[in-house]
Structures are given as C-alpha cells and as structure tokens.
Design an enzyme around this catalytic site. Structure first.
Site, short mmCIF file in Angstrom:
data_model
loop_
_atom_site.label_atom_id
_atom_site.label_comp_id
_atom_site.label_asym_id
_atom_site.label_seq_id
_atom_site.Cartn_x
_atom_site.Cartn_y
_atom_site.Cartn_z
N GLU A 253 0.82 -1.20 0.00
CA GLU A 253 0.00 0.00 0.00
C GLU A 253 0.87 1.27 0.00
O GLU A 253 1.94 1.30 0.60
CB GLU A 253 -0.94 0.00 1.21
CG GLU A 253 -1.97 -1.11 1.09
CD GLU A 253 -3.03 -1.11 2.17
OE1 GLU A 253 -4.19 -1.40 1.85
OE2 GLU A 253 -2.71 -0.83 3.35
N CYS B 204 3.50 8.53 1.19
CA CYS B 204 4.06 7.61 2.18
C CYS B 204 4.33 6.28 1.47
O CYS B 204 3.42 5.61 1.01
CB CYS B 204 3.04 7.45 3.31
SG CYS B 204 3.59 6.33 4.60
N CYS C 199 6.87 -6.91 7.09
CA CYS C 199 7.98 -6.38 7.88
C CYS C 199 8.52 -7.50 8.75
O CYS C 199 7.77 -8.34 9.24
CB CYS C 199 7.47 -5.23 8.76
SG CYS C 199 8.80 -4.28 9.53
N CYS D 291 7.02 -4.88 15.90
CA CYS D 291 6.57 -3.83 16.81
C CYS D 291 5.14 -4.15 17.21
O CYS D 291 4.28 -4.39 16.35
CB CYS D 291 6.69 -2.46 16.16
SG CYS D 291 8.37 -2.08 15.64
N CYS E 149 1.90 -2.18 15.74
CA CYS E 149 1.84 -1.88 14.30
C CYS E 149 1.12 -2.99 13.56
O CYS E 149 1.42 -4.17 13.75
CB CYS E 149 3.25 -1.71 13.76
SG CYS E 149 3.27 -1.35 11.99
N GLY F 2 7.11 -1.85 6.14
CA GLY F 2 8.49 -2.33 6.10
C GLY F 2 9.48 -1.44 6.83
O GLY F 2 9.17 -0.32 7.23
N GLU F 3 10.69 -1.99 7.02
CA GLU F 3 11.78 -1.24 7.65
C GLU F 3 12.79 -0.88 6.55
O GLU F 3 13.53 -1.75 6.07
CB GLU F 3 12.42 -2.10 8.74
CG GLU F 3 13.74 -1.57 9.28
CD GLU F 3 13.73 -0.10 9.67
OE1 GLU F 3 12.84 0.33 10.43
OE2 GLU F 3 14.62 0.64 9.20
N SER G 259 11.73 5.91 15.08
CA SER G 259 10.57 5.45 15.85
C SER G 259 11.02 5.14 17.27
O SER G 259 11.41 4.02 17.58
CB SER G 259 9.99 4.19 15.19
OG SER G 259 9.39 4.55 13.97
N LEU G 260 10.95 6.13 18.13
CA LEU G 260 11.49 5.98 19.48
C LEU G 260 10.48 5.27 20.40
O LEU G 260 10.75 4.22 20.93
CB LEU G 260 11.84 7.36 20.03
CG LEU G 260 12.87 7.40 21.13
CD1 LEU G 260 14.21 6.88 20.65
CD2 LEU G 260 13.03 8.82 21.67
N HIS G 261 9.34 5.90 20.60
CA HIS G 261 8.16 5.30 21.24
C HIS G 261 8.30 4.97 22.73
O HIS G 261 7.31 4.68 23.38
CB HIS G 261 7.70 4.03 20.52
CG HIS G 261 7.39 4.25 19.07
ND1 HIS G 261 6.69 5.33 18.61
CD2 HIS G 261 7.71 3.51 17.98
CE1 HIS G 261 6.59 5.26 17.30
NE2 HIS G 261 7.20 4.17 16.88
N ASN H 208 -3.14 4.63 16.22
CA ASN H 208 -4.23 4.26 15.32
C ASN H 208 -4.55 2.79 15.52
O ASN H 208 -3.72 1.94 15.24
CB ASN H 208 -3.82 4.49 13.86
CG ASN H 208 -3.62 5.97 13.59
OD1 ASN H 208 -4.49 6.78 13.84
ND2 ASN H 208 -2.44 6.32 13.11
N CYS I 2 -0.99 6.01 10.02
CA CYS I 2 0.27 5.38 10.44
C CYS I 2 -0.01 4.02 11.07
O CYS I 2 -0.86 3.92 11.96
CB CYS I 2 0.97 6.20 11.51
SG CYS I 2 1.46 7.79 10.97
N1 SAH Z 1 9.78 0.67 9.99
C1 SAH Z 1 9.84 2.09 9.96
C2 SAH Z 1 8.83 2.78 9.05
C3 SAH Z 1 7.39 2.32 9.10
S1 SAH Z 1 6.28 2.84 10.33
C4 SAH Z 1 9.78 2.64 11.36
O1 SAH Z 1 9.59 1.86 12.29
O2 SAH Z 1 9.96 3.83 11.55
C5 SAH Z 1 5.99 4.55 10.27
C6 SAH Z 1 5.62 5.11 11.65
O3 SAH Z 1 4.30 4.73 12.09
C7 SAH Z 1 6.56 4.61 12.72
O4 SAH Z 1 6.92 5.63 13.58
C8 SAH Z 1 5.70 3.60 13.43
O5 SAH Z 1 6.19 3.31 14.70
C9 SAH Z 1 4.36 4.29 13.43
N2 SAH Z 1 3.25 3.38 13.74
C10 SAH Z 1 3.19 2.04 13.57
N3 SAH Z 1 2.01 1.56 13.98
C11 SAH Z 1 1.29 2.60 14.42
C12 SAH Z 1 -0.03 2.73 14.95
N4 SAH Z 1 -0.84 1.68 15.05
N5 SAH Z 1 -0.45 3.96 15.29
C13 SAH Z 1 0.36 5.03 15.13
N6 SAH Z 1 1.60 4.98 14.63
C14 SAH Z 1 2.07 3.76 14.28
#
Ligand code: SAH
Length: 370
Positions: free
Chosen positions: A98, A111, A118, A122, A125, A171-172, A225-227, A302, A345
């Site tokens: 997508e 995007c 992937c 995570c 995700c 994907g990463e 993507s720190l989180h 999301n 996202c």
């Molecule tokens: N693999 C890469 C790029 C893809 S994700 C990465 O990890 O950065 C793009 C962004 O969306 C990342 O910051 C990811 O952590 C975030 N993301 C993934 N799932 C999400 C969700 N359910 N709600 C909000 N953001 C999310």
C-alpha cells in the site's frame, strides 16, 4: 506494461543515474543518454520506449529488446473524507503493498513502502501482523512515486503534486538498504523528481549500523521510531531495541546530524494509553534527548483489529506535549489522516504472502484466547 510479470530484462524504472549510465554504456551509449531516458520515465511519466522522441530509432529498438519499464499495477484506489488517497499495488508475484498520499495546504506527501510486510515485530503496528515476504526492488519503491504522479496528474492537469516523500509505509527501509538508497537517489535527482533532501524522510525503528551508512551514502531527513524513553519499555514495544539499545541509537542520531548544526532528527512517539504516556515517561524522554538535536512527533495511536492498545486521550497527549515544551523541546502532535480508509500510520496491510507464519500464529493465538 503492467506489474504482473517479473521483468527478466533490467527494469529501467529503478536505475539511479549511475546505474543508468552503466547500463547505457553497455549498449555503447554516452552518459547524456541517461539524462534523456530518466527525464522521459520520471518527469514525463512514460513507460513506452517508442515515445522517447529524442532517442534514435535504432536505440529505441535496442532498448525495447533488452530492457523494460515496469511499474506496479494499481489494483484498487481509495479516497478518504479528508482527501487522503490510498492505492493497493500488485507486484509481479501477486503480493500487494500500500501507498498513501496525504494532501495538505502547502504540500503533498507520499508515504512509500519498502518491504512486503515487515520482519520487525513492533507490537502496536498492524503491518507487523501481516508477517514478511520479501524486500521491494528499487523499481517497486520508486514505482510507487511514479504511479502516484500518474494517478494524481490525471486529476490535476498533469501538475506534480507530490512535494514530499516519507519512507514510512510498510516495512523497515534500513533493512532494505541496497534498494531503498537508489530509489531515494532517483527522488533527489534533478533529472527525475528533483526533491530536496529535506523533503525526503526515511523513518527507521533504529537499525544503528545502517544509520551511519545512510549518512555516508544518501543523507536524507531522518525520523526514528522511538516510542519509549527507557530500554525496558522499548524492548517490549520495538523488539529491535534488544539488538540496538537506546544509548547506541541516540549516539547514532547525534552522529547523523553532527556535521550540520541546523538539522534535527524527528523522534516519533506513538501515544499508547497507560503504556508510555505518563508525566514520568515525559521526564525520562526529556533526559534522553538532552544531547540530541531532535523534534518530537507525537502520534496518536491508530487502532486496528485485534490490538490490545488504546489511543491516549487528547488531554493526556496535550499534558505530555506541554511537559516537553516546558523543557525547551520542540514537540508537535501528528494529525491523524486517512483513518477512515485504514491509511493512517501503522494501518497499512497490503496483501502479504507471509513466509514467516507470523500471521497464522497470531490468528491462532487470537482464536485460543477468545
Ligand atoms: N519501519 C519504519 C517505518 C514504518 S512505520 C519505522 O519503524 O519507523 C511509520 C511510523 O508509524 C513509525 O513511527 C511507526 O512506529 C508508526 N506506527 C506504527 N504503527 C502505528 C499505529 N498503530 N499507530 C500510530 N503509529 C504507528
């Protein structure tokens, strides 16, 4: 040409300038031909060698024989209430990915996906739930921009409306370095899309050695993507952290911008209710980012089917952001776009022929716990 067969001839769509020159040199052609061919493909949006009128007829004939220009096929297009667009693209092997276009007043952001599924897992995700099939080729990566320009150009009298690209789809990207970098070089090339490196952003979960390679090869804007503000929590949310812990990741971020004092890393932080969104977490995050030139992007979570997480309330997000601002950090809350068409996202799913069995295991686990 449609995307449902694997090109056995080189797919010129995915060749950056250097590779295009090398390929044309193998046909005894001069380097300036690379400029001409790239302009036809990427600026004019052509996939037909016959239409390349400034190439000699014999060269066109040889290209037709020996090469291909093959983009993924649009299987489905959706439009969200806020104007967000999502395309489901079919690749030659039947897998689907997508791509999302997000229009804003002053820009249009695409995007782009880098892998079918992937390998990272995570926990918040939805792409992770699909499992993994394979890396995308550079043609399949740049092909997403090529297709978006074609689809949007039809509606906007040929005007280019993609002004920014974020490698934030499925994907990463840093685990597919050798295809992602040529594709990004084409995005930056003046004879192709001509985007400035500030307008191309790569988002990574934190593949530390590849962050250094990126700086040396194609220093686009970096998002991380720190989180989570500590290793214990980040180990859970982003399991890659067990391999490359926070200290190493933050050191790589500092190195990435060391030579350019005005550059900042975007730190993405998904707001998960009761998990990583307390004031204590904000304080820890402030301490983490003391010596890293960063801006923080808070992303309201999301949801997707089967997820145990909930989105933090607006009040909690605001309180968290205030704490960061009061400490002198730059922090914005990302606006949720396209959630009505599952284009936000972390909601991209595509259709992945999972080779890892992760999707089957997750489905089984869901049935047993129900
Ligand atoms: N693999 C890469 C790029 C893809 S994700 C990465 O990890 O950065 C793009 C962004 O969306 C990342 O910051 C990811 O952590 C975030 N993301 C993934 N799932 C999400 C969700 N359910 N709600 C909000 N953001 C999310």
């Amino acid at each position: 040409m449609s995307g449902n067969q694997q090109p056995n001839a080189p797919n010129l769509l995915g060749l950056d300038r250097e590779a295009m020159q090398t390929y044309l040199a193998s046909l005894d052609e001069k380097p300036f031909r690379a400029t001409q061919v790239m302009k036809w493909i990427h600026q004019q949006g052509f996939d037909d060698f016959d239409a390349m009128s400034n190439l000699s007829k014999p060269l066109r004939a040889r290209l037709k024989e020996s090469a291909a220009i093959q983009a993924p096929e649009v299987l489905q297009g959706q439009r969200g209430a806020d104007g967000t667009r999502k395309w489901l693209l079919r690749l030659y092997d039947g897998n689907c990915i997508e791509t999302v276009f997000i229009p804003e007043e002053d820009r249009g952001t695409l995007c782009v996906s880098s892998q079918v599924g992937c390998t990272l897992n995570c926990t918040f995700c939805s792409t992770a739930q699909q499992g993994f099939n394979r890396n995308l080729s550079s043609a399949e990566i740049i092909g997403q921009l090529w297709v978006a320009n074609r689809e949007l150009g039809r509606e906007h009298a040929g005007r280019r409306i993609v002004t920014n690209v974020v490698m934030m789809g499925m994907g990463e990207p840093l685990l597919n370095f050798d295809s992602v970098v040529p594709a990004m070089k084409i995005m930056l090339d003046d004879n192709a899309y001509g985007l400035s490196k500030r307008r191309v952003t790569l988002s990574t979960a934190g593949v530390v050695p590849a962050i250094d390679r990126l700086r040396d090869n194609c220093p686009v804007s970096l998002a991380v993507s720190l989180h989570a503000p500590n290793n214990a929590l980040r180990d859970q949310l982003v399991p890659l952290n067990r391999k490359y812990p926070l200290e190493e990741l933050l050191a790589a971020c500092r190195r990435y911008v060391a030579d350019e004092p005005r550059r900042r890393i975007t730190m993405e932080y998904v707001m998960l209710d009761g998990i990583n969104d307390s004031l204590d977490h904000a304080r820890e995050l402030i301490a983490c980012l003391k010596r890293v030139p960063a801006k923080i992007n808070l992303i309201p979570f999301n949801p997707f089917p089967g997820t145990p997480y909930r989105k933090s309330s607006q009040a909690r997000i605001d309180r968290f952001r205030e704490a960061l601002l009061n400490a002198g950090l730059v922090a914005v809350t990302r606006k949720t776009r396209g959630d009505d068409i599952d284009a936000a996202c972390g909601q991209l799913a595509g259709r992945v022929q999972d080779r890892t069995n992760r999707s089957t295991r997750l489905r089984r686990a869901a049935v047993t716990s129900a």
